[in-house]
Design a protein around this motif. Structure first.
Motif, PDB file in Angstrom:
ATOM      1  N   CYS A 258       4.396   6.712   2.339  1.00 50.60           N
ATOM      2  CA  CYS A 258       5.502   7.457   1.732  1.00 50.60           C
ATOM      3  C   CYS A 258       6.736   6.602   1.481  1.00 50.60           C
ATOM      4  N   GLN A 259       6.866   5.489   2.214  1.00 49.83           N
ATOM      5  CA  GLN A 259       8.026   4.625   2.009  1.00 49.83           C
ATOM      6  C   GLN A 259       7.588   3.165   1.875  1.00 49.83           C
ATOM      7  N   GLU A 260       6.426   2.970   1.251  1.00 47.12           N
ATOM      8  CA  GLU A 260       5.853   1.633   1.183  1.00 47.12           C
ATOM      9  C   GLU A 260       6.653   0.679   0.302  1.00 47.12           C
ATOM     10  N   ASN A 261       7.563   1.182  -0.525  1.00 46.94           N
ATOM     11  CA  ASN A 261       8.375   0.322  -1.379  1.00 46.94           C
ATOM     12  C   ASN A 261       9.714  -0.049  -0.746  1.00 46.94           C
ATOM     13  N   SER A 262       9.880   0.281   0.513  1.00 48.22           N
ATOM     14  CA  SER A 262      11.118  -0.074   1.206  1.00 48.22           C
ATOM     15  C   SER A 262      11.306  -1.586   1.227  1.00 48.22           C
ATOM     16  N   THR A 263      12.552  -2.032   1.101  1.00 50.53           N
ATOM     17  CA  THR A 263      12.845  -3.471   1.156  1.00 50.53           C
ATOM     18  C   THR A 263      12.545  -4.064   2.529  1.00 50.53           C
ATOM     19  N   ILE A 264      12.376  -3.191   3.531  1.00 53.04           N
ATOM     20  CA  ILE A 264      12.018  -3.687   4.865  1.00 53.04           C
ATOM     21  C   ILE A 264      10.711  -4.471   4.810  1.00 53.04           C
ATOM     22  N   TYR A 265       9.802  -4.058   3.917  1.00 53.83           N
ATOM     23  CA  TYR A 265       8.505  -4.730   3.820  1.00 53.83           C
ATOM     24  C   TYR A 265       8.592  -6.082   3.105  1.00 53.83           C
ATOM     25  N   THR A 266       9.674  -6.328   2.386  1.00 55.40           N
ATOM     26  CA  THR A 266       9.811  -7.612   1.695  1.00 55.40           C
ATOM     27  C   THR A 266      10.689  -8.588   2.474  1.00 55.40           C
ATOM     28  N   ASN A 267      11.322  -8.106   3.543  1.00 52.44           N
ATOM     29  CA  ASN A 267      12.112  -8.996   4.400  1.00 52.44           C
ATOM     30  C   ASN A 267      11.190  -9.825   5.292  1.00 52.44           C
ATOM     31  N   VAL A 268      11.715 -10.910   5.808  1.00 48.49           N
ATOM     32  CA  VAL A 268      10.942 -11.798   6.690  1.00 48.49           C
ATOM     33  C   VAL A 268      11.148 -11.369   8.145  1.00 48.49           C
ATOM     34  N   TRP A 269      10.032 -11.188   8.869  1.00 47.41           N
ATOM     35  CA  TRP A 269      10.098 -10.781  10.275  1.00 47.41           C
ATOM     36  C   TRP A 269       9.233 -11.699  11.119  1.00 47.41           C
ATOM     37  N   ASP A 270       9.748 -12.017  12.298  1.00 41.20           N
ATOM     38  CA  ASP A 270       8.986 -12.828  13.260  1.00 41.20           C
ATOM     39  C   ASP A 270       8.374 -11.972  14.354  1.00 41.20           C
ATOM     40  N   LEU A 271       8.962 -10.808  14.588  1.00 35.65           N
ATOM     41  CA  LEU A 271       8.530  -9.966  15.701  1.00 35.65           C
ATOM     42  C   LEU A 271       8.756  -8.500  15.355  1.00 35.65           C
ATOM     43  N   ASP A 286      -0.411   6.468  10.140  1.00 38.73           N
ATOM     44  CA  ASP A 286       0.733   5.954   9.392  1.00 38.73           C
ATOM     45  C   ASP A 286       1.379   4.774  10.116  1.00 38.73           C
ATOM     46  N   LEU A 287       1.430   4.834  11.441  1.00 42.33           N
ATOM     47  CA  LEU A 287       1.975   3.718  12.208  1.00 42.33           C
ATOM     48  C   LEU A 287       1.168   2.449  11.978  1.00 42.33           C
ATOM     49  N   VAL A 288      -0.148   2.553  12.056  1.00 40.65           N
ATOM     50  CA  VAL A 288      -0.999   1.375  11.854  1.00 40.65           C
ATOM     51  C   VAL A 288      -0.884   0.870  10.416  1.00 40.65           C
ATOM     52  N   TYR A 289      -0.756   1.781   9.462  1.00 47.16           N
ATOM     53  CA  TYR A 289      -0.537   1.376   8.062  1.00 47.16           C
ATOM     54  C   TYR A 289       0.707   0.481   7.968  1.00 47.16           C
ATOM     55  N   THR A 290       1.783   0.926   8.609  1.00 44.44           N
ATOM     56  CA  THR A 290       3.037   0.173   8.575  1.00 44.44           C
ATOM     57  C   THR A 290       2.899  -1.168   9.288  1.00 44.44           C
ATOM     58  N   LEU A 291       2.255  -1.161  10.453  1.00 44.83           N
ATOM     59  CA  LEU A 291       2.044  -2.411  11.189  1.00 44.83           C
ATOM     60  C   LEU A 291       1.238  -3.409  10.354  1.00 44.83           C
ATOM     61  N   LYS A 292       0.165  -2.927   9.742  1.00 44.72           N
ATOM     62  CA  LYS A 292      -0.673  -3.816   8.939  1.00 44.72           C
ATOM     63  C   LYS A 292       0.113  -4.417   7.778  1.00 44.72           C
ATOM     64  N   LYS A 293       0.867  -3.594   7.087  1.00 36.39           N
ATOM     65  CA  LYS A 293       1.638  -4.059   5.934  1.00 36.39           C
ATOM     66  C   LYS A 293       2.662  -5.123   6.357  1.00 36.39           C
ATOM     67  N   LEU A 294       3.333  -4.875   7.468  1.00 36.07           N
ATOM     68  CA  LEU A 294       4.333  -5.818   7.954  1.00 36.07           C
ATOM     69  C   LEU A 294       3.708  -7.121   8.443  1.00 36.07           C
ATOM     70  N   LEU A 295       2.619  -7.006   9.204  1.00 33.49           N
ATOM     71  CA  LEU A 295       1.986  -8.199   9.772  1.00 33.49           C
ATOM     72  C   LEU A 295       1.317  -9.047   8.692  1.00 33.49           C
ATOM     73  N   LYS A 296       0.685  -8.414   7.730  1.00 35.98           N
ATOM     74  CA  LYS A 296       0.057  -9.148   6.633  1.00 35.98           C
ATOM     75  C   LYS A 296       1.105  -9.902   5.824  1.00 35.98           C
ATOM     76  N   ALA A 297       2.240  -9.242   5.567  1.00 34.62           N
ATOM     77  CA  ALA A 297       3.288  -9.862   4.754  1.00 34.62           C
ATOM     78  C   ALA A 297       3.950 -11.036   5.455  1.00 34.62           C
ATOM     79  N   ASN A 298       3.856 -11.075   6.793  1.00 36.28           N
ATOM     80  CA  ASN A 298       4.542 -12.122   7.553  1.00 36.28           C
ATOM     81  C   ASN A 298       3.583 -13.007   8.339  1.00 36.28           C
ATOM     82  N   MET A 299       2.333 -13.097   7.869  1.00 39.05           N
ATOM     83  CA  MET A 299       1.351 -13.948   8.542  1.00 39.05           C
ATOM     84  C   MET A 299       1.822 -15.391   8.607  1.00 39.05           C
ATOM     85  N   GLY A 300       2.454 -15.850   7.536  1.00 37.25           N
ATOM     86  CA  GLY A 300       2.915 -17.239   7.497  1.00 37.25           C
ATOM     87  C   GLY A 300       3.989 -17.549   8.520  1.00 37.25           C
ATOM     88  N   GLU A 301       4.684 -16.502   8.986  1.00 32.25           N
ATOM     89  CA  GLU A 301       5.722 -16.691  10.004  1.00 32.25           C
ATOM     90  C   GLU A 301       5.152 -16.603  11.418  1.00 32.25           C
TER      91      GLU A 301
END
Length: 360
Positions: A258-271, A286-301
């Motif tokens: 429902c909020q997958e286009n939030s800029t939070i997902y495009t920011n860089v996170w280490d933890l 929904d929690l796991v969906y969010t975790l997966k999206k965040l962790l996949k986007a920041n694998m390089g970090e």
């Protein structure tokens, strides 16, 4: 894949003999050590009936000097900017005064300032005991070399009832959040960077206790998120109480698509962190969906998620485990039982499980 290990750390209610040994090692008077512990319990508003006052008061050696030091370091207006509620202080004093009376040294009397404070609270018509009202809860941190003297506590405005007056659960600090904070202080961390280099995102922050703690530990940046706008407003207030505005902010975030286009997902996170956010099976997908999206986007970090969960129902956490595996996320779990509660008071012995989750 998951693994489970036991963390064995002494319980918060240490025996008096252990306090004595610690004081001897530090060449510190036992009375001083006991007053520090008593202050920790008082500022956290630990139920007065659960405090073993006689183990914290010098047996048969309570004199005016000791009581004066106790009053000035714990009870006086100058002792803390954010004292507990008057209703709690009144009950705390009731038990404390009884213990002081029983342990007075010969020819000594109770300190007039302590008696005056108790008398004033007893006669005040404005003091009510209402768990739905907000009160200041202060969590004292252990001495940490990197912290300044002013940064040794986390102050939270919270309600001790299960639900706030508005009907949400984000108005109190839950035990899983305390355990998560303790994990970051005393455990070797399973992350590739030190905390001071980490950009941290908290999911379902509630009072934002852990976010504020990591901010005080020097995190590069911390964003506390919650799905409830009222909770986010309360977090702003808690940030102000702790003067953490420089490296910390708040944002509303709903889990799932429902909020997958939030800029939070495009920011860089280490933890990514979260405390007691797995209790409702309706939210796990929904929690796991969010975790997966965040962790996949920041694998390089080398980003990892550390989630603390109270084990109320094994089937709920089994569902969480299954969802993580289905999403292709790897995880490890460490279980913290009753002996793993050391820095703060925990109201129950219910086990707490800490997950380390990462994208493989």
């Amino acid at each position: 894949m998951s693994t489970s290990t036991k963390l064995r750390v002494p319980h918060w209610r240490l025996e008096l003999e252990r306090d004595t040994m610690d004081a001897q090692k530090k060449n510190t008077p036992l009375a001083h050590e006991s007053l520090i512990k008593l202050k920790r319990l008082y500022l956290q508003s630990v139920p007065a009936g659960s405090i073993v006052f006689d183990s914290l008061v010098p047996a048969g050696r309570v004199d005016w000097g000791y009581q004066d030091h106790l009053y000035n370091t714990i009870l006086s207006k100058d002792a803390t900017a954010y004292p507990p509620s008057g209703a709690y202080t009144r009950r705390f004093l009731k038990f404390l005064i009884t213990s002081l009376e029983e342990n007075l040294a010969e020819d000594e009397e109770l300190h007039d300032s302590i008696l005056t404070l108790y008398s004033d609270l007893m006669s005040s018509p404005d003091i009510v005991s209402d768990a739905t009202r907000p009160t200041f809860i202060t969590y004292l941190l252990p001495p940490i070399q990197s912290l300044s003297r002013e940064e040794t506590r986390v102050v939270i405005s919270e309600r001790k009832s299960v639900l706030s007056a508005d009907g949400h659960t984000g108005a109190r600090t839950w035990e899983a959040a305390l355990a998560l904070g303790e994990f970051f202080i005393v455990s070797p961390l399973p992350i590739s960077k030190p905390i001071r280099e980490c950009r941290v995102l908290e999911l379902g922050a509630g009072t934002a206790f852990t976010s504020i703690l990591l901010s005080k530990l020097g995190a590069r940046y911390v964003l506390a998120t919650d799905g409830d706008e009222r909770v986010c407003e309360n977090i702003h207030g808690n940030i102000f109480l702790n003067r953490n505005g420089d490296n910390m902010s708040v944002s509303r975030l709903l889990w799932g698509p429902c909020q997958e286009n939030s800029t939070i997902y495009t920011n860089v996170w280490d933890l990514i962190i979260g405390g007691d956010i797995t209790y409702d099976t309706r939210d796990i997908s929904d929690l796991v969906y969010t975790l997966k999206k965040l962790l996949k986007a920041n694998m390089g970090e080398g980003c990892k998620a550390i989630i603390s969960a109270t084990v109320r129902n094994e089937s709920t956490l089994h569902e969480f485990d299954k969802e993580l595996s289905t999403a292709g996320l790897s995880f490890e779990a460490r279980e913290v039982g009753e002996p793993g509660r050391r820095l703060w008071y925990y109201e129950s012995d219910t086990a707490i499980r800490i997950y380390t989750i990462y994208s493989s």
